[in-house]
Each structure stands twice: as C-alpha cells, then as structure tokens.
Design a protein around this motif. Structure first.
Motif, short mmCIF file in Angstrom:
data_model
loop_
_atom_site.label_atom_id
_atom_site.label_comp_id
_atom_site.label_asym_id
_atom_site.label_seq_id
_atom_site.Cartn_x
_atom_site.Cartn_y
_atom_site.Cartn_z
N GLY A 65 0.78 -1.23 0.00
CA GLY A 65 0.00 0.00 0.00
C GLY A 65 0.81 1.28 0.00
O GLY A 65 0.46 2.24 -0.69
N PRO A 66 1.91 1.35 0.77
CA PRO A 66 2.65 2.61 0.86
C PRO A 66 3.29 3.03 -0.47
O PRO A 66 3.75 2.22 -1.25
CB PRO A 66 3.74 2.33 1.90
N HIS A 67 3.29 4.32 -0.68
CA HIS A 67 3.93 4.96 -1.83
C HIS A 67 5.37 5.27 -1.44
O HIS A 67 5.71 5.28 -0.27
CB HIS A 67 3.15 6.24 -2.15
N ALA A 68 6.22 5.56 -2.40
CA ALA A 68 7.64 5.85 -2.15
C ALA A 68 7.85 7.21 -1.47
O ALA A 68 8.92 7.76 -1.52
CB ALA A 68 8.42 5.81 -3.46
N ALA A 69 6.84 7.75 -0.83
CA ALA A 69 6.93 9.05 -0.18
C ALA A 69 8.05 9.06 0.86
O ALA A 69 8.27 8.08 1.56
CB ALA A 69 5.61 9.41 0.48
N GLY A 70 8.75 10.17 0.94
CA GLY A 70 9.81 10.32 1.91
C GLY A 70 11.17 9.90 1.41
O GLY A 70 12.18 10.26 1.98
N ALA A 71 11.21 9.13 0.35
CA ALA A 71 12.49 8.69 -0.20
C ALA A 71 13.10 9.82 -1.03
O ALA A 71 12.40 10.52 -1.75
CB ALA A 71 12.30 7.46 -1.08
N VAL A 72 14.40 9.99 -0.88
CA VAL A 72 15.14 10.95 -1.71
C VAL A 72 16.24 10.16 -2.39
O VAL A 72 17.08 9.55 -1.73
CB VAL A 72 15.74 12.09 -0.86
N LEU A 73 16.23 10.16 -3.70
CA LEU A 73 17.25 9.50 -4.49
C LEU A 73 18.31 10.56 -4.79
O LEU A 73 18.02 11.56 -5.43
CB LEU A 73 16.62 8.98 -5.78
N ALA A 74 19.52 10.38 -4.26
CA ALA A 74 20.56 11.40 -4.38
C ALA A 74 21.70 10.91 -5.26
O ALA A 74 22.16 9.77 -5.13
CB ALA A 74 21.08 11.78 -3.00
N PHE A 75 22.16 11.79 -6.14
CA PHE A 75 23.28 11.50 -7.03
C PHE A 75 24.35 12.56 -6.85
O PHE A 75 24.07 13.76 -6.92
CB PHE A 75 22.85 11.52 -8.50
N THR A 76 25.58 12.14 -6.62
CA THR A 76 26.72 13.05 -6.62
C THR A 76 27.19 13.15 -8.06
O THR A 76 27.44 12.12 -8.70
CB THR A 76 27.84 12.54 -5.70
N THR A 111 11.55 16.66 -8.98
CA THR A 111 10.56 15.70 -8.50
C THR A 111 9.84 15.11 -9.69
O THR A 111 9.42 15.83 -10.59
CB THR A 111 9.56 16.39 -7.55
N ASP A 112 9.74 13.78 -9.71
CA ASP A 112 9.08 13.10 -10.83
C ASP A 112 7.57 13.17 -10.66
O ASP A 112 7.07 13.62 -9.62
CB ASP A 112 9.63 11.68 -10.96
N PRO A 113 6.80 12.75 -11.67
CA PRO A 113 5.33 12.86 -11.60
C PRO A 113 4.68 12.10 -10.44
O PRO A 113 3.55 12.40 -10.07
CB PRO A 113 4.87 12.30 -12.95
N ASN A 114 5.38 11.11 -9.87
CA ASN A 114 4.85 10.36 -8.74
C ASN A 114 5.34 10.89 -7.40
O ASN A 114 5.10 10.28 -6.36
CB ASN A 114 5.22 8.88 -8.87
N GLY A 115 6.07 12.00 -7.42
CA GLY A 115 6.55 12.60 -6.18
C GLY A 115 7.91 12.09 -5.71
O GLY A 115 8.32 12.39 -4.60
N ILE A 116 8.61 11.34 -6.54
CA ILE A 116 9.94 10.86 -6.17
C ILE A 116 10.91 12.03 -6.29
O ILE A 116 11.05 12.63 -7.35
CB ILE A 116 10.40 9.70 -7.05
N VAL A 117 11.58 12.35 -5.18
CA VAL A 117 12.53 13.45 -5.14
C VAL A 117 13.90 12.93 -5.57
O VAL A 117 14.37 11.92 -5.05
CB VAL A 117 12.61 14.06 -3.73
N VAL A 118 14.51 13.62 -6.53
CA VAL A 118 15.86 13.29 -6.98
C VAL A 118 16.74 14.50 -6.70
O VAL A 118 16.50 15.58 -7.22
CB VAL A 118 15.90 12.93 -8.48
N ARG A 119 17.73 14.30 -5.85
CA ARG A 119 18.64 15.38 -5.46
C ARG A 119 19.98 15.19 -6.16
O ARG A 119 20.52 14.10 -6.21
CB ARG A 119 18.85 15.39 -3.95
#
Length: 135
Positions: A65-76, A111-119
């Motif tokens: 049920g849970p969405h990927a909310a709160g996850a931050v995908l970070a790239f150096t 932020t992608d259309p599903n709310g995935i944050v990419v830093r």
C-alpha cells in the motif's frame, strides 16, 4: 560476497510516468518491463531503479500500500550548474533551486510525476569550502 550492482525499488502509482521521467530526463534505459513493473539502468555509477506499481503482488504483503513518499534519491555529480540548466530547459520540475551550502555542497532537486525526489549534489574541493558561501 561481491556486490555487482545496487538497485533501489520504488513503489509508485504510475510506473509509466516515472519510467518516462527517468528515461527522458535522467538518461536511464529500460532493461525489463511488464504490467506494473519497470527496471531501469544507466551503465555508470548510478543506482539501478526498479519501479513497482503500488499494490503489486511482488511487494511484501505489508508493503503493497505505501507509496515511495519520503524517499530521496541522491546523485553526486560533476557539472551541476549545467545539469540544472539542462533539466530546467527540458521541463523537469525543479523543486529545490540550485544553491550552495557553506559546508561545500552545491545542490538542487527535481521531483518526478509520482513525487519521487531526486537530489543532485556536487561537492567543492576542501580548499574551496567557505569560499563563496554567501553565493
């Protein structure tokens, strides 16, 4: 043990929208797909990404049920200013504008259309930390 690749699995409502975002804006390639599933890679040091539609049976019962909310995908990265400009010009949602932190980090995020944050982060050389902190 030898780890050959790292993968993050993200649960989203619309796999197609996230797949399109990561392939169009961030250079990922789709290597496998099925209904409610996509596996993406880049061929460099970036983590591979598996996108699973929320509710998919492939997820553990308590995690369907849970969405990927709160996850931050970070790239150096290198060349962060050019990358921010490129993504902005291509219409990616810049949700944290480019900024420099006093500890030597330059960053921005999309932020992608599903709310995935990419830093995206670029670190200053140690001798540069503190220089231009007010920039």
């Amino acid at each position: 043990m030898r780890i050959t690749v790292s993968t993050v699995s993200l649960t989203v409502d619309d796999v197609t929208a996230s797949r399109r975002f990561f392939t169009t804006h961030l250079g990922y390639e789709e290597i496998a797909a099925a209904d409610g599933f996509a596996s993406l890679t880049r061929g460099d040091a970036a983590v591979d990404i598996v996108l699973l539609r929320r509710g998919a049976e492939a997820l553990p019962a308590g995690r369907r049920g849970p969405h990927a909310a709160g996850a931050v995908l970070a790239f150096t990265v290198t060349g962060i200013e050019d990358e921010e400009r490129r993504l902005r010009e291509r219409g990616a949602a810049i949700t944290l504008p480019l900024r420099k932190e006093p500890w030597g980090e330059t960053l921005f995020q999309v932020t992608d259309p599903n709310g995935i944050v990419v830093r995206f982060v670029e670190w200053a050389a140690p001798e540069e930390v503190g220089e231009g902190a007010d920039a």
